[in-house]
Design an enzyme around this catalytic site. Structure first.
Site, PDB file in Angstrom:
ATOM      1  N   HIS A  19       0.841  -1.201   0.000  1.00 29.33           N
ATOM      2  CA  HIS A  19       0.000   0.000   0.000  1.00 29.33           C
ATOM      3  C   HIS A  19       0.882   1.258   0.000  1.00 29.33           C
ATOM      4  O   HIS A  19       0.609   2.210  -0.715  1.00 29.33           O
ATOM      5  CB  HIS A  19      -0.881   0.044   1.253  1.00 29.33           C
ATOM      6  CG  HIS A  19      -1.917  -1.041   1.344  1.00 29.33           C
ATOM      7  ND1 HIS A  19      -2.062  -1.839   2.448  1.00 29.33           N
ATOM      8  CD2 HIS A  19      -2.882  -1.444   0.472  1.00 29.33           C
ATOM      9  CE1 HIS A  19      -3.076  -2.679   2.270  1.00 29.33           C
ATOM     10  NE2 HIS A  19      -3.579  -2.476   1.070  1.00 29.33           N
ATOM     11  N   LYS A  43     -15.913  -7.808   5.119  1.00 35.05           N
ATOM     12  CA  LYS A  43     -15.096  -8.677   5.962  1.00 35.05           C
ATOM     13  C   LYS A  43     -15.099  -8.058   7.364  1.00 35.05           C
ATOM     14  O   LYS A  43     -15.051  -6.842   7.497  1.00 35.05           O
ATOM     15  CB  LYS A  43     -13.650  -8.710   5.452  1.00 35.05           C
ATOM     16  CG  LYS A  43     -13.527  -8.635   3.934  1.00 35.05           C
ATOM     17  CD  LYS A  43     -12.128  -8.150   3.511  1.00 35.05           C
ATOM     18  CE  LYS A  43     -12.080  -7.776   2.041  1.00 35.05           C
ATOM     19  NZ  LYS A  43     -10.864  -7.046   1.653  1.00 35.05           N
ATOM     20  N   ARG A  93      -1.979  -6.152  -8.345  1.00 34.56           N
ATOM     21  CA  ARG A  93      -0.807  -6.992  -8.073  1.00 34.56           C
ATOM     22  C   ARG A  93      -0.628  -8.031  -9.156  1.00 34.56           C
ATOM     23  O   ARG A  93       0.432  -8.171  -9.735  1.00 34.56           O
ATOM     24  CB  ARG A  93      -0.955  -7.689  -6.713  1.00 34.56           C
ATOM     25  CG  ARG A  93      -0.803  -6.753  -5.558  1.00 34.56           C
ATOM     26  CD  ARG A  93      -1.440  -7.286  -4.320  1.00 34.56           C
ATOM     27  NE  ARG A  93      -2.897  -7.232  -4.434  1.00 34.56           N
ATOM     28  CZ  ARG A  93      -3.727  -7.435  -3.432  1.00 34.56           C
ATOM     29  NH1 ARG A  93      -3.246  -7.753  -2.264  1.00 34.56           N
ATOM     30  NH2 ARG A  93      -5.032  -7.337  -3.592  1.00 34.56           N
ATOM     31  N   SER A 131      -2.949  -7.767   2.931  1.00 36.33           N
ATOM     32  CA  SER A 131      -3.202  -7.606   4.371  1.00 36.33           C
ATOM     33  C   SER A 131      -3.625  -8.938   4.972  1.00 36.33           C
ATOM     34  O   SER A 131      -3.251  -9.276   6.095  1.00 36.33           O
ATOM     35  CB  SER A 131      -4.299  -6.567   4.606  1.00 36.33           C
ATOM     36  OG  SER A 131      -3.919  -5.328   4.088  1.00 36.33           O
TER      37      SER A 131
HETATM   38  P1  ADP Z   1      -9.777  -3.778  -0.521  1.00 37.24           P
HETATM   39  O1  ADP Z   1     -10.444  -4.470   0.611  1.00 37.24           O
HETATM   40  O2  ADP Z   1     -10.516  -2.599  -1.062  1.00 37.24           O
HETATM   41  O3  ADP Z   1      -9.218  -4.663  -1.600  1.00 37.24           O
HETATM   42  P2  ADP Z   1      -7.114  -3.507   0.445  1.00 37.24           P
HETATM   43  O4  ADP Z   1      -6.689  -2.801   1.667  1.00 37.24           O
HETATM   44  O5  ADP Z   1      -6.954  -4.975   0.403  1.00 37.24           O
HETATM   45  O6  ADP Z   1      -8.590  -3.068   0.209  1.00 37.24           O
HETATM   46  O7  ADP Z   1      -6.404  -2.866  -0.799  1.00 37.24           O
HETATM   47  C1  ADP Z   1      -6.594  -1.530  -1.161  1.00 37.24           C
HETATM   48  C2  ADP Z   1      -6.015  -1.306  -2.533  1.00 37.24           C
HETATM   49  O8  ADP Z   1      -4.618  -1.547  -2.501  1.00 37.24           O
HETATM   50  C3  ADP Z   1      -6.554  -2.238  -3.605  1.00 37.24           C
HETATM   51  O9  ADP Z   1      -6.553  -1.548  -4.825  1.00 37.24           O
HETATM   52  C4  ADP Z   1      -5.545  -3.358  -3.637  1.00 37.24           C
HETATM   53  O10 ADP Z   1      -5.524  -3.991  -4.895  1.00 37.24           O
HETATM   54  C5  ADP Z   1      -4.291  -2.576  -3.401  1.00 37.24           C
HETATM   55  N1  ADP Z   1      -3.232  -3.407  -2.802  1.00 37.24           N
HETATM   56  C6  ADP Z   1      -3.315  -4.233  -1.758  1.00 37.24           C
HETATM   57  N2  ADP Z   1      -2.125  -4.832  -1.506  1.00 37.24           N
HETATM   58  C7  ADP Z   1      -1.277  -4.350  -2.443  1.00 37.24           C
HETATM   59  C8  ADP Z   1       0.085  -4.588  -2.754  1.00 37.24           C
HETATM   60  N3  ADP Z   1       0.820  -5.471  -2.075  1.00 37.24           N
HETATM   61  N4  ADP Z   1       0.618  -3.928  -3.780  1.00 37.24           N
HETATM   62  C9  ADP Z   1      -0.145  -3.061  -4.491  1.00 37.24           C
HETATM   63  N5  ADP Z   1      -1.420  -2.798  -4.277  1.00 37.24           N
HETATM   64  C10 ADP Z   1      -1.997  -3.427  -3.265  1.00 37.24           C
END
Ligand code: ADP
Length: 163
Positions: A19, A43, A93, A131
């Site tokens: 992130h 979730k 990703r 996450s």
């Molecule tokens: P959501 O529940 O909306 O998917 P996340 O917190 O999992 O929220 O992710 C927020 C954003 O960051 C999404 O666009 C996700 O694809 C991106 N993201 C999550 N992990 C990574 C990572 N390791 N590298 C790049 N982008 C990421």
């Protein structure tokens, strides 16, 4: 010229170096980047929205003057419009992210055609990082050094000890 405000929405439960990589790339492109922490995620989150937002604030500190942290509920496009944001930033990703992200981007465009979704790729070092994986690996005693900031490890430790 008008300032370009972008929104980077997500659960951030907790924030990872993936992130942070996207946030850094976003600040190079846009005048302001709002990191928007989703409150009512489907979730059941490990950290409350406030805890997630506070972690991000503490990690970024004053190092990122173009970044603002907010929490939001309900439709992203409604929140984006209220913030005068013209861009939604999402991280991609792997190909597996694409289908869900495409659906969401097109639905958001249908509701709010003037807002563009921009996809950004993190450094390949973070391309497998999520996450959910961080929570699981930590819960079962694996190391997450280098995948999240030290503050996140601290918060995970106190959260999971209390559970
Ligand atoms: P959501 O529940 O909306 O998917 P996340 O917190 O999992 O929220 O992710 C927020 C954003 O960051 C999404 O666009 C996700 O694809 C991106 N993201 C999550 N992990 C990574 C990572 N390791 N590298 C790049 N982008 C990421």
């Amino acid at each position: 010229m008008r300032k370009v405000v972008a929104i980077y929405p997500g659960s951030f439960d907790p924030i990872t170096n993936g992130h942070l990589d996207i946030i850094e790339r976003g600040t190079r492109l846009f005048d302001e980047l709002i990191v928007a922490v989703l409150v009512n995620t489907e979730k059941a989150p490990l950290f409350s929205a406030e805890e997630r937002a506070d972690m991000i604030q503490e990690i970024l500190g004053n190092r990122a003057p173009k970044v603002r942290i907010a929490t939001f509920e309900g439709l992203l496009v409604t929140f984006a419009q209220r913030q005068n944001a013209r861009v939604i930033v999402r991280g991609i990703r792997a190909v597996s992210d694409y289908e869900y992200e495409l659906q969401m981007a097109l639905m958001n465009r249908r509701m709010q055609p003037e807002i563009e979704t921009v996809f950004m790729m993190p450094s390949e070092a973070y391309s497998y990082l999520s996450s959910r994986l961080v929570r699981e690996v930590f819960r079962f005693g694996g190391t997450i050094d280098g995948l999240v900031p030290p503050l996140v490890i601290e918060r995970l430790r106190s959260k999971l000890v209390r559970l």
